[in-house]
Design an enzyme around this catalytic site. Sequence first.
Site, mmCIF file in Angstrom:
data_model
loop_
_atom_site.group_PDB
_atom_site.id
_atom_site.type_symbol
_atom_site.label_atom_id
_atom_site.label_comp_id
_atom_site.label_asym_id
_atom_site.label_seq_id
_atom_site.Cartn_x
_atom_site.Cartn_y
_atom_site.Cartn_z
ATOM 1 N N HIS A 1 -0.966 3.805 -6.620
ATOM 2 C CA HIS A 1 -1.785 5.027 -6.520
ATOM 3 C C HIS A 1 -3.129 4.890 -7.246
ATOM 4 O O HIS A 1 -3.750 5.894 -7.607
ATOM 5 C CB HIS A 1 -1.038 6.245 -7.087
ATOM 6 C CG HIS A 1 0.231 6.563 -6.390
ATOM 7 N ND1 HIS A 1 1.145 7.487 -6.861
ATOM 8 C CD2 HIS A 1 0.770 6.085 -5.226
ATOM 9 C CE1 HIS A 1 2.179 7.556 -6.040
ATOM 10 N NE2 HIS A 1 1.968 6.716 -5.048
ATOM 11 N N ILE B 1 0.863 -1.170 0.000
ATOM 12 C CA ILE B 1 0.000 0.000 0.000
ATOM 13 C C ILE B 1 0.905 1.228 0.000
ATOM 14 O O ILE B 1 2.077 1.151 0.384
ATOM 15 C CB ILE B 1 -1.003 0.036 1.182
ATOM 16 C CG1 ILE B 1 -0.269 0.141 2.528
ATOM 17 C CG2 ILE B 1 -1.901 -1.176 1.161
ATOM 18 C CD1 ILE B 1 -1.229 0.331 3.699
ATOM 19 N N ASP B 2 0.376 2.348 -0.457
ATOM 20 C CA ASP B 2 1.173 3.559 -0.593
ATOM 21 C C ASP B 2 1.789 3.974 0.747
ATOM 22 O O ASP B 2 1.187 3.779 1.808
ATOM 23 C CB ASP B 2 0.316 4.726 -1.098
ATOM 24 C CG ASP B 2 -0.248 4.493 -2.484
ATOM 25 O OD1 ASP B 2 0.237 3.574 -3.172
ATOM 26 O OD2 ASP B 2 -1.171 5.236 -2.866
ATOM 27 N N LYS B 3 2.938 4.597 0.664
ATOM 28 C CA LYS B 3 3.600 5.146 1.837
ATOM 29 C C LYS B 3 2.679 6.095 2.596
ATOM 30 O O LYS B 3 2.609 6.064 3.834
ATOM 31 C CB LYS B 3 4.870 5.885 1.407
ATOM 32 C CG LYS B 3 5.567 6.661 2.504
ATOM 33 C CD LYS B 3 6.748 7.449 1.946
ATOM 34 C CE LYS B 3 7.387 8.328 3.000
ATOM 35 N NZ LYS B 3 8.514 9.130 2.456
ATOM 36 N N THR C 1 -0.563 6.206 2.660
ATOM 37 C CA THR C 1 -1.824 5.601 3.083
ATOM 38 C C THR C 1 -1.638 4.915 4.427
ATOM 39 O O THR C 1 -0.626 4.264 4.668
ATOM 40 C CB THR C 1 -2.300 4.566 2.042
ATOM 41 O OG1 THR C 1 -2.428 5.196 0.773
ATOM 42 C CG2 THR C 1 -3.633 3.956 2.432
#
Length: 248
Positions: free
Chosen positions: A153, A55-57, A59
């Site tokens: 993303h 998962i995104d940094k 998030t």
Amino acid sequence: MKNFDYSVIYSDDDIVVLNKRSGILIAADRYDPDAPRLDLIAEKEFGKLYAVHRIDKDTSGLIIYARNPEAQRTLSMQFENREVHKTYHALVYGHPMWNDLHVTLPLKPDGDARHRTVVVKRGGKPSVTDLHLIGSCGQFSWIEAKPLTGRTHQIRVHLAENGFCIVCDPLYSGNQKPLRLSEIKKNWRGDEDEERPLLSRLALHAYKIEFNHPKSGEKVSFTAPYPRDMEAVRKQFAKIYGVDSIAE
């Protein structure tokens, strides 16, 4: 000493499910090799961990690690075969005219000089997200997002391409100012110079995940409570607008 990088949702001999803070990587990143990494931090508690998804940094929320190579193979196949069901909650600017939206815009990660993901209709990777309007609160709306694919993303781009930027998104929003209580509470009487933001980071949270346990094969489901900043916003919006993003 209290750990502020993650909380443990579940662990056994095969998997660890963590609720991570915003701003920390879950594994090595070629663009920022020296940035703090959740896997290395959590290995101090659990021993060797194996990544099975990302998962995104920026998030917050649920991340799964395998604790042995066999569990890693099984879980990785579930992600590859799209057998894992993920639910995210996002706070966006604006009011959608739809209750549900099925987005199928193809994406190309690392598509510009800022390493952003871009829509490329010819040659982009198939990318699918189901969006649901939970409810609107003043100038904002809570959105439930279910990505059927796992592009970098993906949720942020699919929302932005449909006119809805996530609050405090540093890459895809033109408005990155923090969210303050004085913006949403009509009779707020605090000191503007002393006011601390309710939220000053990407308002995207990996809220729920469902998959088959790599050893037993049984279906398991985990939910990650909102971090303190998003929880403060949720409570204020529920109180002021009567819209609760996590109400059953």
